[in-house]
Scaffold this active site. Structure first.
Site, PDB file in Angstrom:
ATOM      1  N   LYS A  71      15.481  10.995  17.597  1.00  0.00           N
ATOM      2  CA  LYS A  71      14.443  11.503  18.479  1.00  0.00           C
ATOM      3  C   LYS A  71      13.341  10.458  18.566  1.00  0.00           C
ATOM      4  O   LYS A  71      12.848   9.962  17.547  1.00  0.00           O
ATOM      5  CB  LYS A  71      13.889  12.831  17.951  1.00  0.00           C
ATOM      6  CG  LYS A  71      12.930  13.521  18.916  1.00  0.00           C
ATOM      7  CD  LYS A  71      12.551  14.910  18.414  1.00  0.00           C
ATOM      8  CE  LYS A  71      11.674  15.649  19.420  1.00  0.00           C
ATOM      9  NZ  LYS A  71      11.352  17.011  18.963  1.00  0.00           N
ATOM     10  N   CYS A  82      14.968  17.505  22.821  1.00  0.00           N
ATOM     11  CA  CYS A  82      13.821  18.354  23.118  1.00  0.00           C
ATOM     12  C   CYS A  82      12.693  17.606  23.827  1.00  0.00           C
ATOM     13  O   CYS A  82      12.758  17.355  25.021  1.00  0.00           O
ATOM     14  CB  CYS A  82      13.328  19.010  21.822  1.00  0.00           C
ATOM     15  SG  CYS A  82      12.231  20.439  22.091  1.00  0.00           S
ATOM     16  N   GLU A 124      18.622  21.812  18.655  1.00  0.00           N
ATOM     17  CA  GLU A 124      17.808  20.951  17.804  1.00  0.00           C
ATOM     18  C   GLU A 124      17.484  21.650  16.479  1.00  0.00           C
ATOM     19  O   GLU A 124      17.257  22.859  16.434  1.00  0.00           O
ATOM     20  CB  GLU A 124      16.503  20.609  18.533  1.00  0.00           C
ATOM     21  CG  GLU A 124      15.574  19.714  17.729  1.00  0.00           C
ATOM     22  CD  GLU A 124      14.199  19.561  18.347  1.00  0.00           C
ATOM     23  OE1 GLU A 124      13.544  18.546  18.072  1.00  0.00           O
ATOM     24  OE2 GLU A 124      13.777  20.464  19.111  1.00  0.00           O
TER      25      GLU A 124
END
Length: 511
Positions: free
Chosen positions: A343, A377, A268
């Site tokens: 995300k 993440c 990331e």
């Protein structure tokens, strides 16, 4: 006298694939056609259109839907002879649909009562047959109701009743119709459909063979389907130009390709390394300047994926779209095409220092190694996202991550391993190490990248294919077996995916 306007007499009958805006009409049709049985749920039909839209047909007359049918593809030999409707359809959700299967399985045909005896059902069956020919499938299999059996159950066994219908001594609206449409009887199944009281829960297993089927060498029973993954534990260190960044990225693409990897996965926001040569102290302004490299970054990874013939999960990168900054992971296929996953869940730190906005869609991508998903993440810490991705067909969930200390890293790792167990999928994490001492809000890094499996005898003892040593610049390479995963979902010591209590809970996905 003027010529008659023939258009006012026409009834336009259209056979087409079902669309999302048909769902309410299909539900009402199922209630009308099967009043004493459970109708389709919206979640069922959404799942059908997500997994196998070309297998769902309807008949429309003057804008009204008067018939529908649903189906999926399976390898019929993999199912028990006395299977039930719930087993063959995963309780109506068809998440067991196998695009590489050999048989089309029909799971429902509904025709409006006012339009019966107009060959609407025949039209739907012909649409299925044409689909089987187009997809080069061996046969169509159906579990047929015998709704008139209730009238004869005191005097005939199910087998005797079926024989009487086949001999045209007794009429059954479903079985007689199926025989007339070229289907042959294979067997009679007990307890096929629990709410089919008219059939006394019996069903006839019928098959239509595609005489145009052409065996192909690429379609065979797989003893294994290995996929090799290379996770990059990327070193964040000061650089002086984009060219230095590109050199470091190419080095790792080359390393992954040298191990014949199918996927090379970067961490990331590893592109924040570019901030080490940008003079900007304000974190929010630095991120906006970082977005200026978006096109260079995309062009670099397209070139690398093609040059080294490897699929690349390009970590993630901050991108500006319509004045907002998003954290986006790109999937660079080795054929040169690109997909992206935003995300969805933004951490407090990302929101406070950088003003990042969240995406709103869970993507699942086709690859030459099956369907995959990317959850960046923090997103892996929300179990609903992995469940949605698995329902959409993902077998591997890739998680690029960036954490500053061990507790944050362990949150990502433990959750990735939990998602592998919960959904019977493979997961992997790839993180950054090192330090960017010249960049605000990118202080320290902690990572131990790894590749994880469900926890059962078929997989490595600890559910870990491989992992890096913590906090050093390196890679981990490991193989996962998609065929083993498929079998495990059907016959593992535990079958979490199949045993979900959908009667008690479900994940409602609104996109």
């Amino acid at each position: 006298m003027s010529p008659l306007d023939m258009s006012k007499f026409e009834k336009k009958i259209i056979i087409r694939n079902i669309r999302h805006d048909d769902i309410e009409a299909i539900i009402e049709l199922s209630k009308l056609c099967f009043p004493n049985m459970e109708p389709w749920k919206r979640s069922h039909l959404y799942s059908h259109l997500e997994l196998f839209p070309e297998g769902q047909f309807c008949v429309e007359v003057d804008g009204e839907i008067i018939g529908s049918c649903a189906s999926l593809i399976i390898n019929f030999d993999e199912y028990d002879d006395q299977h039930t409707w719930d087993e063959i359809t995963d309780e109506g959700y068809i998440t067991n649909h196998d695009s590489e299967g050999y048989n089309l399985y029909g799971i429902e045909v509904a025709v409006h009562p006012d339009y019966r005896r107009m060959k609407i059902g025949r039209r739907l069956y012909e649409a299925r047959k044409e689909l089987a020919r187009e997809l080069n499938l061996k046969s169509i299999v159906i579990g047929g109701r015998i709704p008139n059996y209730r009238k004869y159950s005191a005097e005939l066994t199910p087998r005797q009743y079926v024989e009487e219908v086949m001999s045209h001594n007794v009429f059954d609206p479903v079985l007689t119709f199926q025989v007339m449409n070229g289907f042959t009887l294979k067997r009679v199944n007990r307890n096929y459909l629990v709410d089919d009281k008219a059939s006394m829960r019996y069903a006839t297993l019928m098959e239509w063979n595609n005489v145009d089927y052409r065996p192909t060498t690429k379609r065979h029973f797989k003893t294994s389907f290995p996929v090799r993954i290379c996770a990059i534990q990327y070193m964040m260190k000061k650089i002086n130009s984009f060219e230095e960044f590109a050199q470091q990225c190419e080095y790792y693409a080359d390393v992954g390709a040298s191990y014949n990897s199918d996927f090379v996965v970067f961490p990331e926001i590893f592109t924040t390394q570019l901030l080490s040569f940008i003079e900007e102290k304000s974190p929010s302004q630095a991120i906006r300047r970082l977005t200026d490299f978006t096109e260079d970054y995309i062009n670099l990874f397209i070139d690398l994926s093609i040059k080294y013939n490897v699929n690349i999960i390009g970590g993630s990168h901050f991108v500006e779209e319509e004045g907002k900054i998003y954290n986006i992971a790109y999937f660079f296929r080795r054929d040169g095409t690109v997909e992206k996953q935003y995300k969805i869940h933004i951490t407090p730190n990302e929101r406070r220092f950088w003003g990042i906005h969240g995406g709103d869609k869970v993507e699942v991508f086709d690859s030459d190694c099956g369907k995959i998903a990317i959850q960046i993440c923090y997103d892996i810490e929300f179990p609903e996202l992995a469940r949605i991705a698995t329902e959409k067909g993902a077998n591997i969930i890739f998680t690029p991550f960036c954490t500053d200390e061990r507790q944050g890293y362990l949150r990502v790792r433990y959750c990735a391993q939990a998602r592998a167990v919960e959904n019977q999928v493979y997961t992997m994490i790839a993180g950054t190490v090192g330090n960017l001492t010249h960049v605000e809000n990118m202080d320290i890094q902690y990572a131990q990248s790894g590749i994880f499996t469900p926890s059962d005898f078929a997989f490595p003892r600890d559910g870990v294919v491989g992992e890096c040593h913590p906090n050093i610049e390196t890679v981990v390479v490991g193989d996962v077996d998609l065929e083993l995963l498929r079998r495990h979902r059907k016959s593992g010591n535990v079958t979490q995916w199949r045993d979900r209590r959908k009667d008690l809970y479900k994940v409602q996905y609104d996109c």
